[in-house]
Design a protein around this motif. Structure first.
Motif, PDB file in Angstrom:
ATOM      1  N   PHE A 187      76.039  37.290  34.351  1.00 47.87           N
ATOM      2  CA  PHE A 187      75.411  37.714  33.105  1.00 47.87           C
ATOM      3  C   PHE A 187      76.288  38.732  32.407  1.00 47.87           C
ATOM      4  O   PHE A 187      77.061  39.442  33.043  1.00 47.87           O
ATOM      5  CB  PHE A 187      74.022  38.310  33.401  1.00 47.87           C
ATOM      6  N   GLN A 188      76.143  38.771  31.077  1.00 44.44           N
ATOM      7  CA  GLN A 188      76.882  39.757  30.301  1.00 44.44           C
ATOM      8  C   GLN A 188      75.923  40.571  29.439  1.00 44.44           C
ATOM      9  O   GLN A 188      74.846  40.112  29.072  1.00 44.44           O
ATOM     10  CB  GLN A 188      77.910  39.066  29.414  1.00 44.44           C
ATOM     11  N   SER A 189      76.368  41.782  29.166  1.00 42.37           N
ATOM     12  CA  SER A 189      75.630  42.655  28.268  1.00 42.37           C
ATOM     13  C   SER A 189      75.890  42.202  26.826  1.00 42.37           C
ATOM     14  O   SER A 189      76.929  41.598  26.546  1.00 42.37           O
ATOM     15  CB  SER A 189      76.103  44.089  28.460  1.00 42.37           C
ATOM     16  N   THR A 190      74.959  42.500  25.923  1.00 40.82           N
ATOM     17  CA  THR A 190      75.225  42.240  24.503  1.00 40.82           C
ATOM     18  C   THR A 190      75.420  43.544  23.740  1.00 40.82           C
ATOM     19  O   THR A 190      75.546  43.537  22.520  1.00 40.82           O
ATOM     20  CB  THR A 190      74.072  41.442  23.858  1.00 40.82           C
ATOM     21  N   VAL A 191      75.427  44.668  24.476  1.00 44.99           N
ATOM     22  CA  VAL A 191      75.638  45.946  23.801  1.00 44.99           C
ATOM     23  C   VAL A 191      76.839  46.717  24.350  1.00 44.99           C
ATOM     24  O   VAL A 191      77.157  47.803  23.870  1.00 44.99           O
ATOM     25  CB  VAL A 191      74.373  46.837  23.869  1.00 44.99           C
ATOM     26  N   CYS A 192      77.492  46.173  25.381  1.00 44.03           N
ATOM     27  CA  CYS A 192      78.707  46.796  25.897  1.00 44.03           C
ATOM     28  C   CYS A 192      79.482  45.726  26.666  1.00 44.03           C
ATOM     29  O   CYS A 192      79.075  44.570  26.699  1.00 44.03           O
ATOM     30  CB  CYS A 192      78.400  48.009  26.792  1.00 44.03           C
ATOM     31  N   THR A 193      80.589  46.118  27.324  1.00 48.25           N
ATOM     32  CA  THR A 193      81.470  45.129  27.963  1.00 48.25           C
ATOM     33  C   THR A 193      81.012  44.729  29.373  1.00 48.25           C
ATOM     34  O   THR A 193      81.666  43.922  30.025  1.00 48.25           O
ATOM     35  CB  THR A 193      82.895  45.707  28.071  1.00 48.25           C
ATOM     36  N   THR A 194      79.914  45.292  29.838  1.00 45.28           N
ATOM     37  CA  THR A 194      79.454  45.034  31.211  1.00 45.28           C
ATOM     38  C   THR A 194      79.222  43.548  31.498  1.00 45.28           C
ATOM     39  O   THR A 194      78.634  42.833  30.685  1.00 45.28           O
ATOM     40  CB  THR A 194      78.139  45.804  31.470  1.00 45.28           C
ATOM     41  N   GLN A 195      79.713  43.106  32.673  1.00 46.92           N
ATOM     42  CA  GLN A 195      79.364  41.776  33.180  1.00 46.92           C
ATOM     43  C   GLN A 195      79.027  41.918  34.660  1.00 46.92           C
ATOM     44  O   GLN A 195      79.630  42.741  35.358  1.00 46.92           O
ATOM     45  CB  GLN A 195      80.534  40.792  33.032  1.00 46.92           C
ATOM     46  N   VAL A 196      78.099  41.133  35.119  1.00 46.34           N
ATOM     47  CA  VAL A 196      77.714  41.194  36.538  1.00 46.34           C
ATOM     48  C   VAL A 196      77.620  39.796  37.124  1.00 46.34           C
ATOM     49  O   VAL A 196      77.465  38.812  36.400  1.00 46.34           O
ATOM     50  CB  VAL A 196      76.340  41.899  36.735  1.00 46.34           C
ATOM     51  N   ILE A 197      77.732  39.735  38.460  1.00 42.79           N
ATOM     52  CA  ILE A 197      77.452  38.500  39.179  1.00 42.79           C
ATOM     53  C   ILE A 197      76.375  38.820  40.209  1.00 42.79           C
ATOM     54  O   ILE A 197      76.376  39.920  40.794  1.00 42.79           O
ATOM     55  CB  ILE A 197      78.727  37.913  39.820  1.00 42.79           C
ATOM     56  N   VAL A 198      75.467  37.894  40.393  1.00 42.88           N
ATOM     57  CA  VAL A 198      74.371  38.115  41.343  1.00 42.88           C
ATOM     58  C   VAL A 198      74.888  37.851  42.760  1.00 42.88           C
ATOM     59  O   VAL A 198      75.404  36.767  43.051  1.00 42.88           O
ATOM     60  CB  VAL A 198      73.169  37.196  41.046  1.00 42.88           C
ATOM     61  N   THR A 245      81.446  42.850  37.528  1.00 42.66           N
ATOM     62  CA  THR A 245      82.783  42.255  37.434  1.00 42.66           C
ATOM     63  C   THR A 245      83.521  42.778  36.209  1.00 42.66           C
ATOM     64  O   THR A 245      84.716  42.571  36.069  1.00 42.66           O
ATOM     65  CB  THR A 245      82.697  40.721  37.389  1.00 42.66           C
ATOM     66  N   LYS A 246      82.811  43.417  35.324  1.00 44.67           N
ATOM     67  CA  LYS A 246      83.416  44.178  34.226  1.00 44.67           C
ATOM     68  C   LYS A 246      82.543  45.407  33.992  1.00 44.67           C
ATOM     69  O   LYS A 246      81.320  45.316  34.047  1.00 44.67           O
ATOM     70  CB  LYS A 246      83.467  43.347  32.936  1.00 44.67           C
ATOM     71  N   GLY A 247      83.192  46.542  33.767  1.00 39.54           N
ATOM     72  CA  GLY A 247      82.446  47.772  33.530  1.00 39.54           C
ATOM     73  C   GLY A 247      82.084  47.911  32.055  1.00 39.54           C
ATOM     74  O   GLY A 247      82.613  47.198  31.196  1.00 39.54           O
ATOM     75  N   GLY A 248      81.177  48.830  31.766  1.00 45.60           N
ATOM     76  CA  GLY A 248      80.797  49.070  30.379  1.00 45.60           C
ATOM     77  C   GLY A 248      79.998  50.349  30.252  1.00 45.60           C
ATOM     78  O   GLY A 248      79.731  51.033  31.252  1.00 45.60           O
ATOM     79  N   SER A 249      79.592  50.669  29.019  1.00 41.61           N
ATOM     80  CA  SER A 249      78.936  51.956  28.772  1.00 41.61           C
ATOM     81  C   SER A 249      77.427  51.910  28.997  1.00 41.61           C
ATOM     82  O   SER A 249      76.776  52.942  29.069  1.00 41.61           O
ATOM     83  CB  SER A 249      79.241  52.425  27.347  1.00 41.61           C
ATOM     84  N   GLY A 250      76.838  50.711  29.078  1.00 46.76           N
ATOM     85  CA  GLY A 250      75.398  50.612  29.292  1.00 46.76           C
ATOM     86  C   GLY A 250      75.042  50.636  30.772  1.00 46.76           C
ATOM     87  O   GLY A 250      75.863  50.304  31.633  1.00 46.76           O
ATOM     88  N   SER A 251      73.803  51.039  31.085  1.00 47.26           N
ATOM     89  CA  SER A 251      73.325  50.998  32.476  1.00 47.26           C
ATOM     90  C   SER A 251      72.440  49.771  32.654  1.00 47.26           C
ATOM     91  O   SER A 251      71.724  49.372  31.742  1.00 47.26           O
ATOM     92  CB  SER A 251      72.470  52.228  32.797  1.00 47.26           C
ATOM     93  N   ILE A 252      72.505  49.177  33.863  1.00 48.04           N
ATOM     94  CA  ILE A 252      71.714  47.970  34.095  1.00 48.04           C
ATOM     95  C   ILE A 252      70.386  48.302  34.771  1.00 48.04           C
ATOM     96  O   ILE A 252      70.280  49.259  35.551  1.00 48.04           O
ATOM     97  CB  ILE A 252      72.503  46.915  34.916  1.00 48.04           C
ATOM     98  N   ALA A 253      69.400  47.482  34.444  1.00 45.23           N
ATOM     99  CA  ALA A 253      68.042  47.709  34.968  1.00 45.23           C
ATOM    100  C   ALA A 253      67.362  46.370  35.182  1.00 45.23           C
ATOM    101  O   ALA A 253      67.723  45.369  34.546  1.00 45.23           O
ATOM    102  CB  ALA A 253      67.239  48.558  33.986  1.00 45.23           C
ATOM    103  N   ILE A 254      66.419  46.348  36.109  1.00 44.64           N
ATOM    104  CA  ILE A 254      65.611  45.151  36.318  1.00 44.64           C
ATOM    105  C   ILE A 254      64.154  45.512  36.121  1.00 44.64           C
ATOM    106  O   ILE A 254      63.661  46.487  36.720  1.00 44.64           O
ATOM    107  CB  ILE A 254      65.862  44.561  37.717  1.00 44.64           C
ATOM    108  N   ASP A 255      63.486  44.757  35.259  1.00 42.56           N
ATOM    109  CA  ASP A 255      62.080  45.002  34.921  1.00 42.56           C
ATOM    110  C   ASP A 255      61.859  46.478  34.564  1.00 42.56           C
ATOM    111  O   ASP A 255      60.876  47.092  34.966  1.00 42.56           O
ATOM    112  CB  ASP A 255      61.162  44.574  36.082  1.00 42.56           C
TER     113      ASP A 255
END
Lengths: 510, 101
Positions: free
Chosen positions: B10-21, B75-85
Motif C-alpha cells: 500500500f502507498q500513502s496519498t499524502v506522503c512518500t510512505t509505502q508499506v508491505i504487509v 518499504t519507503k519512508g515518509g512524513s505521515g504516520s500509519i494507523a489501523i482503525d
C-alpha cells in the motif's frame, strides 16, 4: 514480494554506501540497483526463460541474481566444477536460457541448444547490451514466482532442482535480518560458491543489512587471512573444511589471533569439535555462529549463537559444553519436530528424523513437486533436541549404519573418534557384513604431529576408546588410516565415496 | 477499507510512505497521515499528513498493532504516520539475531 524489493530499499536507504567490492571504488547500492535494471532489460530481450550463472564469484553474481528477479526469470547458478557432460546436462535442463559464464565456460556450454551465452566480461562492461535499461520498479510482486533454482548437492542419486520462490527467500530475509542493521564499517567475506544456497542468501542478507560484500572466489586459507586483514573484513561465513584450514594456517603463522573479525559463522556440514575449540582460541573476541539449514529451506533454520559458544568453551557443566556440538535453536518463525519412522513426534533426547516448517521452507523440486505435508518438510537428516530445544544433527538418514537391526548414527561414533588426541579427522561408515548386515569401519586421519605408530596399535587404541564410551555394537571392526577424507568443494563429507573406497573390507557376497 | 494479507503493498496519498504487509488478514482501515492508504501504484500524492498523524514512517522499520495481529514493513519512508482503525502503529523492536550467512 520480489527480491528486488530488498535491493530497492537498500538503494533508497543507503544509496551511496558500497555494496560490493573495495571501499574505495566498489559498487554502491544505487549502482547495483541500476546495473540490475540494465541486466533485466537485456534478459527480457533474450529468448531465454531462465538466467543461468556458470561462473565463480564476481560482481556479475549479485547483478544477475537481482536482474533475473527484476526481469521475472528464475536464476539458476550451476556448479562450474562439474565434468563437461554433467555441466551440459544441467544447463540443458534450464533452457531456453541465457547464461553468464567465463571464457572457458562459454566453450564448455557451446553445445547446449537454446542457451545464449554472455561472458562475464561482456556482461559487466555493458549489462544492458543495447537494451533500454529498466528503471521503473515494474517487477512482478507475485510471491509464487520462482526466484532461484538450485541443484541439490547430489552426493547420492541424480541432482534435483530445488525451487525457491520469492516468498521463501523474502520471508527468510525479513525474518532473520534487520534492515540497515550493519554499521558503515562492516564487511562480509563471501567464500562459498554462487551455486550453494549460502552463496545466494549471503548476497540477500548483506544487501538488506547494508553490509559490504567482499567476494573471495578461490578459497585458500592464507589468501583468506590476508584478504580479511587487507579489506577490513568484520564478518565471515565458512564451511567446516575452510575453517579447519584457516585454523591450521593461523597456527603455522605462530598462532597470532585474528582480532578484526567480529562474527564468524559456519555451516554446511559437520564441524569437528577440535577445530571449533581451537578456532575459539584463535578468534578470542569473535562472535561464533553455527548455522544449520538446507537448500530446500532457503538457508539457515537453526543457529547456535555467540553466547552459547563461549559458554561451552568456559563452562564446567557437561550439558552446556555438549551444546558446542549442536546447531542451536530454531529461528523465530521456524518450527522443528523430531519424528520416528511412523511419523510420531518424539520427545527431548529421542533421535529421529528432523522435520521443519515455516514460511521460508520450500521443500519443492521441479522434478518431484512439493514434499510438504501440512507445511512440514522431511529433511532426511537425523537428529534430536535436548530439553532446552537445542538441535543435534546426526547426519543424513541415508548414511545411518544398520548393524543387526540397530540404527547407528555415524556422527555419534565420529565424535568419540575425534576425542583421541592423535586423530585430526574421522569418519564412520558401514560396509556389508554377512552376520550383522553391516559393520562399522572407522576411517581416520592422524594429526600432523603424531608419528606413525606400529601396525595394529591404532586399531586397538581406537577400538578401546569407542568401547569405553559407547555400546560395544559401535566398536569399529576395522580402523583404516588415510591422509585425508574426501570432501565436496562446499565441505560435505562424501560418504558414498568412502563406502566405495573401503567397501572391500566388507563381505562381497552380501 | 483494504484487505490485509501478507505480500500486499500500500502507498500513502499524502506522503512518500509505502508499506508491505508481513502479517495480517481481513479488512481494516489503513491510514497514513490520517488519510486512507491505497494499493501501491494506484494513487498519487495529493495532500499533506494531518498534524496529529505526522510523526513520520521510517524506511525498513516494522510497524505492529498492539494486538500483534498486523505487521507492516515500510518499504519507503515518509512524513505521515500509519494507523489501523484509527490507532497508531508502534515500531517493532529490532531483532538481535547474529549474522549467519
Amino acid at each position: 514480494m520480489n527480491l528486488m524489493m530488498l535491493l530497492e530499499m537498500a538503494a533508497e536507504g543507503l544509496g551511496d554506501r558500497v555494496a560490493v567490492g573495495p571501499l574505495e571504488n566498489g559498487m554502491t547500492y544505487r549502482q547495483l540497483y541500476e546495473q540490475a535494471g540494465m541486466a533485466a532489460a537485456q534478459f527480457r530481450e533474450t529468448d531465454g526463460d531462465t538466467v543461468v550463472l556458470c561462473d565463480e564469484s564476481s560482481p556479475a553474481v549479485p547483478i544477475s541474481l537481482f536482474g533475473a528477479a527484476w526481469a521475472g526469470m528464475p536464476y539458476a547458478p550451476l556448479n562450474y566444477r562439474l565434468p563437461d557432460d554433467d555441466l551440459s546436462s544441467l544447463a540443458q535442463r534450464n533452457t531456453p536460457g541465457v547464461a553468464i559464464t567465463d571464457a572457458a565456460g562459454a566453450v564448455r556450454l557451446s553445445g547446449v541448444e537454446r542457451l545464449q551465452t554472455l561472458t562475464r566480461q561482456q556482461f559487466l562492461e555493458d549489462p544492458a547490451n543495447g537494451a533500454s535499461p529498466c528503471t521503473a520498479p515494474d517487477w512482478s510482486m507475485d510471491p509464487d514466482d520462482i526466484a532461484v533454482l538450485l541443484f541439490t548437492s547430489g552426493t547420492t542419486g541424480a541432482p534435483k532442482s530445488a525451487v525457491l520462490r520469492h516468498k521463501h527467500l523474502v520471508s527468510y530475509i525479513l525474518g532473520s535480518v534487520e534492515f540497515m542493521g550493519a554499521g558503515a564499517d562492516e564487511a562480509t567475506i563471501v567464500s562459498v560458491p554462487p551455486y550453494h544456497v549460502a552463496g545466494v542468501s549471503a548476497m540477500l542478507s548483506a544487501v538488506y543489512a547494508g553490509r559490504r560484500i567482499v567476494l573471495f572466489p578461490k578459497f585458500d586459507p592464507d589468501d583468506w587471512i590476508d584478504a580479511v586483514e587487507r579489506e577490513d573484513v568484520t564478518h565471515a561465513m565458512v564451511v567446516p573444511t575452510m575453517l579447519a584450514r584457516i585454523v591450521e594456517a593461523l597456527d603455522a603463522r605462530g598462532g597470532e589471533p585474528l582480532l578484526g573479525v567480529r562474527t564468524l559463522s559456519y555451516g554446511g556440514g559437520r564441524m569437528p569439535l577440535p577445530v571449533i575449540a581451537r578456532a575459539l582460541e584463535l578468534f578470542p573476541i569473535t562472535s561464533f555462529v553455527n548455522a544449520y539449514g538446507l537448500t530446500e529451506t532457503s538457508s539457515t533454520i537453526a543457529l547456535l549463537g555467540p553466547d552459547d559458544h563461549r559458554l561451552a568453551q568456559y563452562s564446567d557443566d557437561p550439558s552446556e559444553q555438549r551444546r558446542l556440538g549442536s546447531v542451536g535453536r530454531a529461528l523465530p518463525g521456524v518450527e522443528l519436530s523430531i519424528r520416528d519412522d511412523a511419523g510420531t513426534e518424539l520427545g527431548a533426547g529421542e533421535p529421529g528424523e528432523i522435520f521443519v516448517r515455516g514460511e521460508q521452507v520450500s521443500g519443492e523440486y521441479l522434478e518431484a513437486g512439493s514434499l510438504l505435508v501440512d507445511g512440514w518438510f522431511p529433511t532426511r537428516d537425523g537428529g534430536f533436541t535436548d530439553e532446552a530445544g537445542y538441535l543435534f544433527v546426526q547426519g543424513r538418514n541415508d548414511d545411518v549404519i544398520i548393524r543387526g537391526a540397530e540404527n547407528m548414527s555415524p556422527g555419534e561414533i565420529e565424535d568419540v573418534l575425534l576425542t583421541h588426541p592423535g586423530v585430526s579427522d574421522a569418519a564412520a561408515i558401514g560396509v556389508p557384513d554377512r552376520q550383522w548386515g553391516e559393520k562399522v569401519v572407522a576411517v581416520i586421519v592422524l594429526s600432523g604431529q603424531t608419528t606413525q605408530p606400529p601396525d595394529g596399535v591404532v586399531q586397538s587404541e581406537i577400538q578401546e576408546l569407542v568401547r569405553q564410551r559407547l555400546r560395544s555394537s559401535r566398536v569399529p571392526a576395522h580402523v583404516v588410516l588415510v591422509d585425508e577424507l574426501p570432501y565436496s568443494d562446499t565441505g560435505k563429507l562424501l560418504r558414498r565415496e568412502l563406502r566405495e573406497q573401503h567397501g572391500h573390507l566388507g563381505d562381497s557376497d552380501c | 477499507m483494504v484487505e490485509l494479507k501478507p505480500g500486499a503493498r500500500f502507498q500513502s496519498t499524502v506522503c512518500t510512505t509505502q508499506v508491505i504487509v508481513v502479517k495480517g488478514d481481513g479488512e481494516a482501515e489503513l491510514t497514513c497521515g490520517g488519510t486512507a492508504m491505497v494499493a501501491a501504484g494506484t494513487g498519487e500524492i495529493t495532500g499533506e499528513p494531518a498534524p496529529d498523524a505526522a510523526e513520520g514512517t521510517l524506511l525498513g522499520k516494522r510497524y505492529r498493532n498492539p494486538e500483534d495481529t498486523v505487521e507492516l514493513l515500510a518499504t519507503k519512508g515518509g512524513s505521515g504516520s500509519i494507523a489501523i482503525d484509527g490507532a497508531a502503529l508502534g515500531v517493532a523492536e529490532a531483532k538481535t539475531l547474529p549474522a549467519s550467512d
